[in-house]
Design an enzyme around this catalytic site. Structure first.
Site, PDB file in Angstrom:
ATOM      1  N   PRO A  87       0.828  -1.218   0.000  1.00  0.00           N
ATOM      2  CG  PRO A  87      -0.628  -1.500   1.782  1.00  0.00           C
ATOM      3  CD  PRO A  87       0.665  -2.001   1.224  1.00  0.00           C
ATOM      4  CD  GLU A  88       4.298   3.070  -2.745  1.00  0.00           C
ATOM      5  OE1 GLU A  88       4.494   4.210  -2.274  1.00  0.00           O
ATOM      6  OE2 GLU A  88       5.211   2.336  -3.133  1.00  0.00           O
TER       7      GLU A  88
ATOM      8  NE  ARG B 212       4.958 -10.217   3.469  1.00  0.00           N
ATOM      9  CZ  ARG B 212       5.852  -9.798   2.589  1.00  0.00           C
ATOM     10  NH1 ARG B 212       5.451  -9.330   1.435  1.00  0.00           N
ATOM     11  NH2 ARG B 212       7.136  -9.834   2.875  1.00  0.00           N
TER      12      ARG B 212
ATOM     13  NE  ARG C  63      20.403  17.507   0.292  1.00  0.00           N
ATOM     14  CZ  ARG C  63      19.472  16.940   1.070  1.00  0.00           C
ATOM     15  NH1 ARG C  63      18.472  17.642   1.535  1.00  0.00           N
ATOM     16  NH2 ARG C  63      19.567  15.653   1.378  1.00  0.00           N
TER      17      ARG C  63
END
Ligand SMILES: [Zn+2]
Length: 270
Positions: free
Chosen positions: A2-3, A109, A152
């Protein structure tokens, strides 16, 4: 796994069942998932009324009128089932509403978890304390991203996965958004021009909105007993498509660092 879009569609699917409802029963069916269930979960939630549901990054939030927020994380395989026909070994938390609706948090899980914090203390909850803006919120824009990336030298892909820069973006959506924006995943974050950053921000929002809308339509299809919220099939541009043709005709490439794969097109992304 799941995102952010799956968590958002899950929250949207739970809202009509839970919002405004009193929790008639709250039953953890084991002691822990990835972390122990809060020992006072049942006591603090039973009889409470749900005042709202929300999401922060990949965390679902359920607020109650007692000033508590139940936080849920779906881990690798978690999902909520609405009015399940039966309760099985993977249903680890079962809720009943005053209207007689049943919800079960099913997680084979058990990498998911549930926490309970006071709503007031939510911003200080450790995973949230240093978290960057929501990618779909107005604070996540090209000016913000330009400032966050200034100087960065790390690859843009790693920087977009850094939760302090932007919250809740996972590998799939970063690969897809970089392809949409035509930006190489290895380009130094601080060396992307303003115009291209604008395109990148738009691509991130577009890919998330598209996935949420796709999930939303699936939820309508699944609005029946035993429906499982939040999952849907998708066709990606590059993710999981190594060797298959990109829209330009050249093969999608994959590189792996630290066990994580990056999918990209060397011709379309610079
Ligand atoms: Zn291409």
């Amino acid at each position: 796994m799941p995102e952010l879009p799956e968590v958002e569609t899950t929250v949207r699917g739970l809202r009509p069942v839970l919002e405004g409802q009193q929790l008639a029963s709250v039953e953890p069916r084991r002691l822990d998932l990835r972390f122990p269930f809060p020992p006072d979960l049942r006591q603090r939630l039973t009889g409470a009324r749900v005042t709202g549901l929300g999401r922060r990054a990949k965390y679902g939030l359920i607020d109650t009128d007692r000033g508590d927020t139940m936080i849920f994380h779906l881990g690798m395989s978690g999902r909520w089932r609405v009015d399940p026909e039966g309760i099985g070994t993977h249903d680890h938390l079962v809720l009943e509403t005053g209207a007689g609706r049943w919800l079960s948090l099913n997680d084979p899980r058990r990498f998911g978890f549930v926490e309970l914090v006071t709503t007031e203390a939510l911003p200080a909850y450790p995973p949230f304390a240093a978290m960057g803006p929501e990618p779909l919120g107005p604070e996540f824009n090209a000016a913000y991203l330009s400032a966050a990336l200034a100087g960065r030298s790390a690859p843009i892909k790693a920087l977009l996965l850094d939760q302090r820069i932007v919250a809740g973006l996972g590998n799939i959506y970063v690969c897809e958004a970089l392809h949409m924006a035509g930006i190489s995943p290895t380009r130094a974050g601080g060396r992307i021009g303003a115009k291209r950053l604008e395109g990148l921000v738009a691509a991130i929002k577009d890919v998330l909105v598209w996935a949420i809308e796709a999930g939303g339509s699936t939820i309508r299809d699944y609005a029946r007993p035993d429906g499982e919220l939040g999952y849907f099939a998708r066709q990606w541009r590059v993710y999981g498509r190594e060797g298959e043709p990109c829209s330009c005709g050249r093969p999608v490439r994959r590189r792996t660092e630290g066990g994580r794969s990056t999918f990209y097109c060397a011709a379309c992304q610079r």
